[in-house]
Design a protein around this motif. Structure first.
Motif, PDB file in Angstrom:
ATOM      1  N   VAL A   1       0.902  -1.183   0.023  1.00 28.84           N
ATOM      2  CA  VAL A   1       0.123   0.086  -0.159  1.00 28.84           C
ATOM      3  C   VAL A   1       0.957   1.127   0.140  1.00 28.84           C
ATOM      4  CG1 VAL A   1      -1.695   1.114   1.302  1.00 28.84           C
ATOM      5  CG2 VAL A   1      -1.825  -1.207   1.419  1.00 28.84           C
ATOM      6  N   TYR A   2       1.056   1.911  -1.163  1.00 21.94           N
ATOM      7  CA  TYR A   2       1.771   3.190  -1.239  1.00 21.94           C
ATOM      8  C   TYR A   2       1.213   4.189  -1.064  1.00 21.94           C
ATOM      9  CZ  TYR A   2       5.599  -0.234  -2.949  1.00 21.94           C
ATOM     10  OH  TYR A   2       6.298  -1.255  -3.319  1.00 21.94           O
ATOM     11  N   LEU A   3       0.358   4.393  -0.189  1.00 18.42           N
ATOM     12  CA  LEU A   3      -0.258   5.579   0.037  1.00 18.42           C
ATOM     13  C   LEU A   3       0.535   6.513   1.199  1.00 18.42           C
ATOM     14  CD1 LEU A   3      -3.993   4.264   0.744  1.00 18.42           C
ATOM     15  CD2 LEU A   3      -3.260   5.488  -1.227  1.00 18.42           C
ATOM     16  N   PRO A   4       0.444   7.918   0.737  1.00 17.35           N
ATOM     17  CA  PRO A   4       1.317   8.613   2.022  1.00 17.35           C
ATOM     18  C   PRO A   4       0.913   8.322   3.160  1.00 17.35           C
ATOM     19  CG  PRO A   4       0.130  10.047   0.419  1.00 17.35           C
ATOM     20  CD  PRO A   4      -0.281   8.620  -0.186  1.00 17.35           C
ATOM     21  N   ARG A   5       2.097   8.795   4.086  1.00 15.24           N
ATOM     22  CA  ARG A   5       1.842   8.763   5.618  1.00 15.24           C
ATOM     23  C   ARG A   5       2.274  10.526   5.943  1.00 15.24           C
ATOM     24  NH1 ARG A   5       0.280   4.248   7.866  1.00 15.24           N
ATOM     25  NH2 ARG A   5       1.446   2.313   7.125  1.00 15.24           N
ATOM     26  N   PRO A   6       1.688  11.008   6.984  1.00 22.54           N
ATOM     27  CA  PRO A   6       0.649  10.394   7.946  1.00 22.54           C
ATOM     28  C   PRO A   6      -0.623  10.190   6.932  1.00 22.54           C
ATOM     29  CG  PRO A   6       0.970  12.715   8.544  1.00 22.54           C
ATOM     30  CD  PRO A   6       2.337  12.278   7.364  1.00 22.54           C
ATOM     31  N   ARG A   7      -1.401   9.204   7.379  1.00 24.37           N
ATOM     32  CA  ARG A   7      -2.547   8.968   6.639  1.00 24.37           C
ATOM     33  C   ARG A   7      -3.695  10.087   7.307  1.00 24.37           C
ATOM     34  NH1 ARG A   7      -1.783   3.283   4.853  1.00 24.37           N
ATOM     35  NH2 ARG A   7       0.412   3.795   3.652  1.00 24.37           N
ATOM     36  N   SER A   8      -4.750  10.361   6.373  1.00 26.14           N
ATOM     37  CA  SER A   8      -5.699  11.276   7.089  1.00 26.14           C
ATOM     38  C   SER A   8      -6.820  10.995   6.288  1.00 26.14           C
ATOM     39  CB  SER A   8      -5.477  12.561   6.741  1.00 26.14           C
ATOM     40  OG  SER A   8      -5.489  12.883   5.395  1.00 26.14           O
ATOM     41  N   ASP A   9      -8.137  11.742   6.819  1.00 30.78           N
ATOM     42  CA  ASP A   9      -9.487  11.226   5.998  1.00 30.78           C
ATOM     43  C   ASP A   9      -9.379  11.222   4.773  1.00 30.78           C
ATOM     44  OD1 ASP A   9     -10.825  10.116   8.179  1.00 30.78           O
ATOM     45  OD2 ASP A   9     -11.872  11.883   8.741  1.00 30.78           O
ATOM     46  N   GLU A  10      -8.795  12.411   4.251  1.00 31.92           N
ATOM     47  CA  GLU A  10      -8.679  12.547   2.644  1.00 31.92           C
ATOM     48  C   GLU A  10      -8.371  11.412   2.093  1.00 31.92           C
ATOM     49  OE1 GLU A  10      -6.097  15.918   0.946  1.00 31.92           O
ATOM     50  OE2 GLU A  10      -7.237  17.004   2.865  1.00 31.92           O
ATOM     51  N   ILE A  11      -7.236  10.726   2.606  1.00 32.49           N
ATOM     52  CA  ILE A  11      -6.839   9.768   1.709  1.00 32.49           C
ATOM     53  C   ILE A  11      -7.844   8.639   1.638  1.00 32.49           C
ATOM     54  CG2 ILE A  11      -5.461   7.378   1.969  1.00 32.49           C
ATOM     55  CD1 ILE A  11      -3.370   9.398   3.207  1.00 32.49           C
ATOM     56  N   ARG A  12      -8.940   8.515   2.522  1.00 31.47           N
ATOM     57  CA  ARG A  12      -9.947   7.367   2.429  1.00 31.47           C
ATOM     58  C   ARG A  12     -10.749   7.662   1.181  1.00 31.47           C
ATOM     59  NH1 ARG A  12     -10.755   5.050   7.605  1.00 31.47           N
ATOM     60  NH2 ARG A  12     -10.016   6.575   9.146  1.00 31.47           N
ATOM     61  N   TYR A  13     -10.836   8.865   0.676  1.00 33.04           N
ATOM     62  CA  TYR A  13     -11.572   9.479  -0.543  1.00 33.04           C
ATOM     63  C   TYR A  13     -10.719   9.496  -1.855  1.00 33.04           C
ATOM     64  CZ  TYR A  13     -14.644   9.820   3.318  1.00 33.04           C
ATOM     65  OH  TYR A  13     -15.208   9.659   4.462  1.00 33.04           O
ATOM     66  N   SER A  14      -9.578   8.920  -1.760  1.00 26.69           N
ATOM     67  CA  SER A  14      -8.767   9.273  -3.021  1.00 26.69           C
ATOM     68  C   SER A  14      -8.723   8.180  -4.036  1.00 26.69           C
ATOM     69  CB  SER A  14      -7.150   9.310  -2.461  1.00 26.69           C
ATOM     70  OG  SER A  14      -6.802   8.288  -2.022  1.00 26.69           O
ATOM     71  N   PRO A  15      -8.472   8.387  -5.155  1.00 27.57           N
ATOM     72  CA  PRO A  15      -8.653   7.332  -6.230  1.00 27.57           C
ATOM     73  C   PRO A  15      -7.860   6.378  -6.143  1.00 27.57           C
ATOM     74  CG  PRO A  15      -8.498   9.427  -7.213  1.00 27.57           C
ATOM     75  CD  PRO A  15      -8.108   9.751  -5.763  1.00 27.57           C
ATOM     76  N   ALA A  16      -6.642   6.457  -5.329  1.00 30.55           N
ATOM     77  CA  ALA A  16      -5.813   5.366  -5.458  1.00 30.55           C
ATOM     78  C   ALA A  16      -6.278   4.471  -4.393  1.00 30.55           C
ATOM     79  CB  ALA A  16      -4.454   5.876  -4.835  1.00 30.55           C
TER      80      ALA A  16
END
Ligand code: ADP
Ligand code: MG
Length: 271
Positions: free
Chosen positions: A243-258
Motif C-alpha cells: 500500500v504505497y499511500l502517503p503517511r501520515p494517513r488522513s481522512d482525505e486519503i480514504r476518498y482518494s482514487p488510489a
C-alpha cells in the motif's frame, strides 16, 4: 539544484523505498497448522510463507475461518505449528516472548482492577519495581488518551476505551512487535476509525512492528504498509499487496482514487 531533483529528494521513489536497509522482524516459512478432529484433521492454514520488516504495519484480511487467528497465535508463540517455522529476528520462535505483545478482539480486562491496575498487570508479573512500573503505566495512559480515567473500573468504560486499555496493557512492557486480532471488531464505525488513527499515532510514536487481523478492507488499506490476503480454509496466502499511500494517513486519503483502486482490488480478491 533543479526543481526536479529537489522533488526527488523529498519524495522517495518506490525503488528507493525497497532498497532501504531494513531488518526482518518476523520470518514465516512454509507454515501449516492442522487441528486434530478425529477425521483426518482440520487443516486451518497451509504452507504460508512471508516476512515482515521491522516497523512495518501489516494487515491480514480473509474470510471467516481462514486461519487468521490461528496464524496470530502461532506468531505469539501460543500455538506450535504442525509444520514450518517462524523466526523472530533470526531466532526460531518456540514460545511466547516478552518482545511480542498481543491484543484480542475482546479487551479481557480484569473487572475488579482499575484502568491503571489493568495496565500494570504485565509489569507486576515481571516484578518491575512499583515506582518504575507506575511511571511506565501512566505514560501509556497518556499515550492512549485515557488521562483522567486511570482510576475508573472497566464497567464504567465504553468499548473503545476498554480497547485502549487493552492496547496500553500490551504495550506497557515495550514489546517490539504488536499482534492485534480484530481489535476493533466490536466497535461502531466512527469509533473504529478513531481507534485506527490512535493506533497509527502510537505506532509512529513508538516505532513498533504491527501485524493486525481485520475484516474491514478500508481499515486494512488505511492502516497498512502491506495487506496479506488469505484464501478460504485452509488459509493460504492469496495476495501480498503493498500500500504505497502517503503517511501520515488522513481522512482525505480514504476518498482518494488510489484508495478506491486498492479497495476494488482487495474486494475482487476476497470475492
Ligand atoms: P479466522 O480467525 O480466520 O476466522 P481461525 O484461525 O479462528 O479462523 O480458525 C480456522 C479454522 O480452524 C476454523 O475452521 C476453526 O474452527 C478451526 N480451529 C481454530 N482453532 C481450533 C482449535 N483450537 N481446535 C480445533 N479447530 C480449531
Ligand atoms: Mg479470528
Amino acid at each position: 539544484m533543479t526543481q526536479l531533483s529537489s522533488e526527488l529528494l523529498t519524495t522517495p521513489s518506490i525503488e528507493a523505498m525497497e532498497t532501504k536497509e531494513t531488518l526482518v522482524a518476523i520470518d514465516v516459512r512454509n507454515l501449516s497448522v492442522t487441528f486434530p478432529n478425529g477425521n483426518g484433521g482440520l487443516r486451518a492454514i497451509q504452507d504460508i510463507s512471508f516476512h515482515i520488516q521491522e516497523q512495518e504495519f501489516v494487515c491480514v484480511l480473509g474470510p471467516s475461518g481462514s486461519g487468521k487467528s490461528t496464524l496470530l497465535r502461532v506468531l505469539a508463540g501460543l500455538l506450535t505449528p504442525t509444520s514450518g517455522e517462524v523466526y523472530f529476528y533470526g531466532e526460531p520462535l518456540k514460545e511466547p516472548r516478552r518482545e511480542i505483545g498481543f491484543v484480542f478482539q475482546k479487551a479481557n480486562l480484569m473487572p475488579w482492577r482499575t484502568v491503571l491496575q489493568n495496565i500494570l498487570l504485565p509489569l507486576e508479573l515481571q516484578k518491575v519495581p512499583s515506582s518504575e512500573a507506575r511511571r511506565r503505566a501512566m505514560e501509556l495512559v497518556e499515550l492512549v488518551g485515557l488521562h483522567g480515567f486511570e482510576d475508573s473500573l472497566p464497567r464504567d468504560l465504553s468499548g473503545g476505551m476498554a480497547q485502549r486499555v487493552a492496547i496500553a496493557r500490551a504495550l506497557v512492557h515495550d514489546p517490539q512487535v504488536l499482534l492485534l486480532d480484530e481489535p476493533f471488531g466490536g466497535l461502531d464505525a466512527l469509533t473504529r476509525e478513531r481507534m485506527g488513527d490512535e493506533l497509527l499515532r502510537i505506532w509512529q510514536a513508538r516505532r513498533k512492528t504491527v501485524i493486525m487481523v481485520t475484516h474491514s478492507i478500508p481499515e486494512a488499506i488505511y492502516l497498512s504498509d502491506r495487506v496479506l490476503v488469505f484464501t478460504p480454509r485452509p488459509g493460504k496466502l492469496r495476495l501480498d499487496l503493498p500500500v504505497y499511500l502517503p503517511r501520515p494517513r488522513s481522512d482525505e486519503i480514504r476518498y482518494s482514487p488510489a484508495f478506491g483502486e486498492l479497495a476494488k482490488c482487495l474486494r475482487a480478491e476476497i470475492g
